[in-house]
Scaffold this active site. Structure first.
Site, mmCIF file in Angstrom:
data_model
loop_
_atom_site.group_PDB
_atom_site.id
_atom_site.type_symbol
_atom_site.label_atom_id
_atom_site.label_comp_id
_atom_site.label_asym_id
_atom_site.label_seq_id
_atom_site.Cartn_x
_atom_site.Cartn_y
_atom_site.Cartn_z
ATOM 1 C CB SER A 129 -2.586 91.549 -93.545
ATOM 2 O OG SER A 129 -3.011 92.454 -94.518
ATOM 3 C CD GLU A 244 -3.122 100.277 -98.068
ATOM 4 O OE1 GLU A 244 -3.891 100.245 -97.092
ATOM 5 O OE2 GLU A 244 -2.307 99.369 -98.324
ATOM 6 C CG ASN A 384 -6.926 94.892 -108.569
ATOM 7 O OD1 ASN A 384 -6.546 95.502 -107.566
ATOM 8 N ND2 ASN A 384 -6.459 95.145 -109.776
ATOM 9 C CD GLU A 385 -8.995 89.044 -107.684
ATOM 10 O OE1 GLU A 385 -8.377 89.486 -106.684
ATOM 11 O OE2 GLU A 385 -8.428 88.780 -108.762
HETATM 12 C C1 LIG Z 1 3.847 92.654 -101.048
HETATM 13 C C2 LIG Z 1 2.723 92.844 -100.093
HETATM 14 C C3 LIG Z 1 2.782 93.849 -99.151
HETATM 15 C C4 LIG Z 1 1.775 94.008 -98.215
HETATM 16 N N1 LIG Z 1 1.891 94.971 -97.255
HETATM 17 C C5 LIG Z 1 0.995 95.018 -96.246
HETATM 18 C C6 LIG Z 1 1.199 95.901 -95.132
HETATM 19 O O1 LIG Z 1 2.168 96.680 -95.084
HETATM 20 N N2 LIG Z 1 0.324 95.853 -94.121
HETATM 21 C C7 LIG Z 1 -0.771 95.038 -94.120
HETATM 22 O O2 LIG Z 1 -1.540 95.054 -93.173
HETATM 23 N N3 LIG Z 1 -0.997 94.182 -95.151
HETATM 24 C C8 LIG Z 1 -0.130 94.162 -96.205
HETATM 25 N N4 LIG Z 1 -0.320 93.291 -97.253
HETATM 26 C C9 LIG Z 1 -1.437 92.337 -97.177
HETATM 27 C C10 LIG Z 1 -2.512 92.538 -98.208
HETATM 28 O O3 LIG Z 1 -3.356 93.602 -97.880
HETATM 29 C C11 LIG Z 1 -3.267 91.199 -98.344
HETATM 30 O O4 LIG Z 1 -2.357 90.300 -98.944
HETATM 31 C C12 LIG Z 1 -4.510 91.316 -99.172
HETATM 32 O O5 LIG Z 1 -5.495 92.039 -98.492
HETATM 33 C C13 LIG Z 1 -5.083 89.925 -99.575
HETATM 34 O O6 LIG Z 1 -5.216 89.122 -98.456
HETATM 35 P P1 LIG Z 1 -4.581 87.642 -98.411
HETATM 36 O O7 LIG Z 1 -3.161 87.745 -98.852
HETATM 37 O O8 LIG Z 1 -4.858 87.081 -97.078
HETATM 38 O O9 LIG Z 1 -5.346 86.838 -99.542
HETATM 39 P P2 LIG Z 1 -6.766 86.118 -99.411
HETATM 40 O O10 LIG Z 1 -7.700 87.026 -98.679
HETATM 41 O O11 LIG Z 1 -6.555 84.754 -98.854
HETATM 42 O O12 LIG Z 1 -7.228 86.029 -100.914
HETATM 43 C C14 LIG Z 1 -6.724 85.039 -101.807
HETATM 44 C C15 LIG Z 1 -7.379 85.246 -103.164
HETATM 45 O O13 LIG Z 1 -8.812 85.058 -103.049
HETATM 46 C C16 LIG Z 1 -9.493 86.210 -103.542
HETATM 47 N N5 LIG Z 1 -10.674 86.463 -102.699
HETATM 48 C C17 LIG Z 1 -10.731 86.410 -101.343
HETATM 49 N N6 LIG Z 1 -11.972 86.724 -100.915
HETATM 50 C C18 LIG Z 1 -12.716 86.976 -102.022
HETATM 51 C C19 LIG Z 1 -14.086 87.352 -102.247
HETATM 52 N N7 LIG Z 1 -14.927 87.558 -101.220
HETATM 53 N N8 LIG Z 1 -14.508 87.539 -103.522
HETATM 54 C C20 LIG Z 1 -13.651 87.373 -104.580
HETATM 55 N N9 LIG Z 1 -12.345 86.992 -104.419
HETATM 56 C C21 LIG Z 1 -11.886 86.808 -103.169
HETATM 57 C C22 LIG Z 1 -8.499 87.344 -103.417
HETATM 58 O O14 LIG Z 1 -8.764 88.377 -104.344
HETATM 59 C C23 LIG Z 1 -7.176 86.647 -103.725
HETATM 60 O O15 LIG Z 1 -7.004 86.561 -105.118
HETATM 61 C C24 LIG Z 1 0.651 93.148 -98.236
HETATM 62 C C25 LIG Z 1 0.567 92.133 -99.210
HETATM 63 C C26 LIG Z 1 1.589 91.980 -100.117
HETATM 64 C C27 LIG Z 1 1.495 90.865 -101.130
#
Ligand SMILES: Cc1cc2nc3c(=O)[nH]c(=O)nc-3n(C[C@H](O)[C@H](O)[C@H](O)COP(=O)(O)OP(=O)(O)OC[C@H]3O[C@@H](n4cnc5c(N)ncnc54)[C@H](O)[C@@H]3O)c2cc1C
Length: 398
Positions: A129, A244, A384-385
């Site tokens: 990420s 994962e 989950n979305e």
């Molecule tokens: C505690 C924690 C630990 C983590 N550890 C790691 C790690 O070790 N390494 C790593 O690389 N990443 C890690 N992550 C990152 C994680 O994989 C991302 O947070 C996740 O993929 C969501 O991305 P975002 O936070 O940028 O949210 P966004 O992508 O900005 O999404 C925000 C919201 O919009 C919704 N959304 C976005 N796009 C769509 C769509 N097309 N359709 C429907 N809904 C949508 C999402 O479901 C979410 O509810 C971690 C995250 C957390 C919270």
């Protein structure tokens, strides 16, 4: 269909249980049960104990150090570890990078990195990420520019779980801006002691330091640290994610949490009766338990299919959604069962050696914290979305 364990599976269960009773230190199990902070040495110690018995990597092929267990045995092992309150094994090297190396790495990479994962020489973290690339991971911007025998990395990774303990990070990096976004990504392994790597903490909602930002400024990485072909990293990244997601479902954790919930509901009283006898509460508990049993069977089915045909496929998305919904529902029920006792937050109660007074029953302290911390499980590994989008496309053909 016979859903009971066979006599040999029961014997295996007894063997695992006896081994755990002998080898898992009661003080460590108690820390896990009470939700206390684990030290790096606690996690490394348990990793080494499992490795010395050859039980650290049940899902690896036997020739690399796997156990050769059936899916049912693996499930039994996971369940028994959860029931004994063993620390969680850190998955980044064992369950994420290793399957990618085994399938796509070259012999030199397999021979070098896999034994180091087993013996604990390397602690891996995951650099997928970025601030602008979470759900839409293919929009990642971290650059890797080839300069002779090295790539020069510049950019930022975020949410890097346990990066503060890691000495190695696997990253998705952009090696090309031509064509589709997915076609310009490579998968690269980076030694975090290389000059230009900086780890900064992010503190979570309930006060823990579990995740980090990792910054890369002109970081030189040998080309031999790239896994597979340049610009083909998206394929490897997706393969890793199926592993994962299957892990995140956490069926074993939910089974233990369900037993804890039942004990709390039997102990807590409402209107002079145990809460477990309240029809509305009992119905919610029953719904969660039925969903859990379904998920347990689905997990076994998916593991069996994966054992025969390679990686868990799109089913891992189903399992992730159901497994995380169940875990969060149990967390929510536990918190509701405690009523006012779920409100106080005692940070000291999570430090090793805490023996101060509790607010409410002794099982109360970690419950609100677990509830808040586990909000993450429906987000990471792909929210989950996003899993629903994958299912609608890959399974339902929508
Ligand atoms: C505690 C924690 C630990 C983590 N550890 C790691 C790690 O070790 N390494 C790593 O690389 N990443 C890690 N992550 C990152 C994680 O994989 C991302 O947070 C996740 O993929 C969501 O991305 P975002 O936070 O940028 O949210 P966004 O992508 O900005 O999404 C925000 C919201 O919009 C919704 N959304 C976005 N796009 C769509 C769509 N097309 N359709 C429907 N809904 C949508 C999402 O479901 C979410 O509810 C971690 C995250 C957390 C919270």
């Amino acid at each position: 269909m016979d859903l009971d364990y066979s006599p040999s599976e029961r014997a295996f269960q007894a063997e695992v249980r006896a081994w755990l009773a002998k080898n898992l230190a009661p003080s460590l199990a108690e820390k896990v049960r009470r939700g206390q902070h684990l030290q790096k040495s606690d996690i490394e110690g348990w990793h080494a104990t499992l490795n010395s018995r050859g039980w650290l990597a049940p899902h690896w092929p036997v020739e690399y150090g796997g156990t050769g267990w059936s899916p049912v045995q693996r499930h039994i092992f996971e369940e028994e570890c959860c029931r004994a309150y063993a620390p969680r094994v850190v998955p980044f090297g064992l369950s994420m990078l290793a399957p990618v190396l085994i399938k796509y790495g070259n012999d030199a990479q397999k021979n070098h990195w896999l034994p180091r994962i087993l013996d604990g020489s390397d602690w891996w973290c995951q650099g997928y990420s970025e601030p602008g690339a979470g759900s839409d991971l293919a929009s990642l911007q971290m650059r890797a520019v080839r300069e002779g025998d090295h790539y020069i990395l510049n950019g930022q990774k975020t949410w890097t779980t346990l990066g503060q303990f890691a000495n190695m990070i696997f990253c998705l990096v952009r090696t090309s801006n031509e064509g589709k976004r997915q076609e310009g990504i490579s998968f690269i392994m980076v030694d975090m002691s290389t000059p230009g790597v900086e780890v900064r903490p992010i503190i979570l909602l309930e006060g823990t330091h579990e995740v980090n930002d990792v910054f890369f400024t002109d970081v030189r990485v040998p080309v031999e640290n790239r896994v597979g072909e340049e610009n083909k990293g998206w394929t490897y990244a997706k393969y890793l994610l199926t592993y994962e997601r299957t892990n995140i479902a956490g069926i074993g954790f939910s089974m233990v949490a369900m037993d804890e919930l039942k004990a709390i509901a039997a102990d807590q009283r409402r209107a002079g009766r145990p809460l477990a006898e309240d029809p509305l509460f009992a119905a919610r508990m029953a719904r969660a338990e039925i969903a859990l049993e379904n998920a347990r069977i689905a997990n076994l089915r998916i593991l069996s299919e994966a054992a025969e045909g390679g990686a868990p496929g799109v089913e891992s998305s189903m399992l992730k959604i159901k497994g995380t919904e169940i875990r969060q529902e149990i967390d929510s029920l536990k918190r509701q069962a405690l009523g006012a006792y779920a409100a106080p937050f005692l940070p000291d109660a999570f430090e090793p050696g805490f023996n101060g007074p509790n607010v409410g029953p002794d099982y109360a302290a970690p419950i609100a914290r677990q509830y808040f911390n586990n909000r993450k499980i429906s987000i990471f590994g792909g929210s989950n979305e996003i899993q629903k989008n994958i299912i609608s496309k890959m399974m339902l053909g929508l």
